[in-house]
Write a protein that holds these residues in place. Structure first.
Motif, mmCIF file in Angstrom:
data_model
loop_
_atom_site.group_PDB
_atom_site.id
_atom_site.type_symbol
_atom_site.label_atom_id
_atom_site.label_comp_id
_atom_site.label_asym_id
_atom_site.label_seq_id
_atom_site.Cartn_x
_atom_site.Cartn_y
_atom_site.Cartn_z
ATOM 1 N N PRO A 40 -18.976 58.689 -24.778
ATOM 2 C CA PRO A 40 -18.318 58.014 -25.904
ATOM 3 C C PRO A 40 -18.772 56.555 -26.096
ATOM 4 N N GLU A 41 -18.584 56.111 -27.335
ATOM 5 C CA GLU A 41 -19.084 54.795 -27.750
ATOM 6 C C GLU A 41 -18.206 53.677 -27.175
ATOM 7 N N ASP A 42 -18.392 53.381 -25.902
ATOM 8 C CA ASP A 42 -17.574 52.395 -25.210
ATOM 9 C C ASP A 42 -18.530 51.616 -24.298
ATOM 10 N N LEU A 43 -18.663 50.327 -24.574
ATOM 11 C CA LEU A 43 -19.676 49.530 -23.866
ATOM 12 C C LEU A 43 -19.464 49.546 -22.354
ATOM 13 N N ALA A 44 -18.209 49.315 -21.915
ATOM 14 C CA ALA A 44 -17.950 49.250 -20.471
ATOM 15 C C ALA A 44 -18.276 50.584 -19.804
ATOM 16 N N LEU A 45 -17.939 51.688 -20.470
ATOM 17 C CA LEU A 45 -18.207 53.026 -19.922
ATOM 18 C C LEU A 45 -19.716 53.250 -19.772
ATOM 19 N N LYS A 46 -20.463 52.860 -20.782
ATOM 20 C CA LYS A 46 -21.923 53.077 -20.733
ATOM 21 C C LYS A 46 -22.565 52.169 -19.674
ATOM 22 N N GLN A 47 -22.079 50.927 -19.574
ATOM 23 C CA GLN A 47 -22.628 50.003 -18.561
ATOM 24 C C GLN A 47 -22.364 50.531 -17.148
ATOM 25 N N GLU A 48 -21.144 51.017 -16.954
ATOM 26 C CA GLU A 48 -20.771 51.526 -15.629
ATOM 27 C C GLU A 48 -21.619 52.750 -15.269
ATOM 28 N N LEU A 49 -21.841 53.600 -16.265
ATOM 29 C CA LEU A 49 -22.649 54.803 -16.042
ATOM 30 C C LEU A 49 -24.077 54.410 -15.636
ATOM 31 N N LEU A 50 -24.634 53.411 -16.308
ATOM 32 C CA LEU A 50 -25.997 52.998 -15.978
ATOM 33 C C LEU A 50 -26.058 52.407 -14.568
ATOM 34 N N ALA A 51 -24.994 51.693 -14.191
ATOM 35 C CA ALA A 51 -24.954 51.144 -12.823
ATOM 36 C C ALA A 51 -24.938 52.287 -11.810
#
Ligand SMILES: NC(=O)c1ccc[n+]([C@@H]2O[C@H](COP(=O)([O-])OP(=O)(O)OC[C@H]3O[C@@H](n4cnc5c(N)ncnc54)[C@H](O)[C@@H]3O)[C@@H](O)[C@H]2O)c1
Length: 292
Positions: free
Chosen positions: A93-104
């Motif tokens: 989903p389009e959620d910056l914190a979620l995408k950043q955490e996933l990349l980490a």
């Protein structure tokens, strides 16, 4: 068949993840489709199977090719399973914190030279990439919905994306048979920067009585030469998704044309979300998203 078979991870088994998984598996890649729990993974895999079955029914795909494609697809829950992937495409989903955490989290799983693609519609690729210790390997690949049917993918270079990652990403996307347009890491990229205010203009035209749903759609289709009317398209996109995309771009650009008109809120409150709800600007006999 892809020139070189790769191991591709697709993260998020929703609308876009399913479509993106289809593009990869049809091109001959091995695909791991990851969602957060078993039920969601099963739904994602079933979505791929349904699409390929329909392609066979319509005579667009041989049954043997479908079977081979499904044999290359595996649904997974654990991120660990993506170890060894050459390319990972995130469609969560389009959620910056979620995408950043996933990349980490992916930093701990992927090899240093693996590519990470984000399918964000409205967020900054640079901001998403900042979640990774290898932001130079992160590239925006914005697929249009429905991904298996639409030719275009926008290729977005973040502030620190390397030239090598960009070139390898272009090769991957062209290798699955898509056309690529390069664009800057700006809100809405190219397609949504034009499309979203146009859609809102059409809704405002309806609100002020300039025309009816039918007359505006016919003018857009027959007069402007678009493949379908705006209200038909909005019903496919979903009014809730249109509202979220509009608001995200409005927040970033402060241009009133991006603000969703009040009719959008009223339709959402009434449950008229579009095709998926069986009713949007038009009524549908059976809910559904799109064909094969
Ligand atoms: N829907 C569109 O028309 C469209 C078009 C282009 C781009 N996009 C973008 O694609 C992305 C996905 O959109 P969508 O419409 O497919 O959303 P969706 O809600 O249909 O699917 C998202 C999926 O991600 C899963 N998920 C959530 N967190 C996860 C995690 N940590 N790991 C794995 N899976 C996780 C959810 O369970 C869900 O199945 C968004 O960034 C969106 O902006 C959407």
């Amino acid at each position: 068949m892809a020139a070189e078979m790769r191991r591709v991870g697709v993260i998020g088994g929703g609308t876009m993840g399913v479509g993106i998984a289809i593009t990869a598996v049809r091109a001959g890649h091995e695909v791991l489709l990851r969602d957060i729990e078993e039920g969601a993974v099963e739904q994602g895999v079933a979505g791929v199977r349904r699409f390929l079955d329909r392609s066979v029914d319509k005579g667009k795909l041989a049954a043997a090719e479908r079977d081979a494609a499904l044999g290359r697809l595996r649904g997974v829950v654990s991120l660990e399973e993506l170890r060894g992937c050459d390319v990972v495409i995130e469609a969560v989903p389009e959620d910056l914190a979620l995408k950043q955490e996933l990349l980490a989290q992916l930093d701990g799983v992927l090899a240093d030279d693996a590519l990470v693609h984000t399918n964000t519609s409205t967020l900054s690729v640079t901001a998403i990439a900042s979640g990774s210790r290898r932001p130079e390997r992160v590239v925006g690949t914005h697929y249009c919905n429905p991904a298996p049917l639409m030719d275009l993918v926008e290729l977005v270079r973040g502030q620190v994306t390397s030239a090598a990652a960009l070139a390898a990403t272009r090769a991957y996307v062209e290798g699955i048979g898509k056309r690529v347009v390069a664009c800057a890491d700006v809100p809405g990229f190219i397609v949504n920067r034009f499309l979203v205010p146009f859609e809102n203009d059409c809704i405002r035209a309806l609100e002020c009585g300039m025309g009816t749903i039918d007359s505006i759609d016919r003018a857009v289709k027959d007069g402007l030469g678009y493949p379908m009317g705006t209200f038909r398209l909005l019903d496919i996109i979903g009014l809730d998704i249109h509202r979220a995309v509009s608001l995200s771009l409005y927040d970033q650009l402060r241009d009133p044309r991006f603000a969703p008109p009040p009719l959008v809120d009223r339709m959402i409150s009434a449950g008229h979300l579009g095709r998926k709800a069986g009713r949007g600007f038009y009524a549908y006999d059976e809910p559904g998203l799109h064909g094969s």
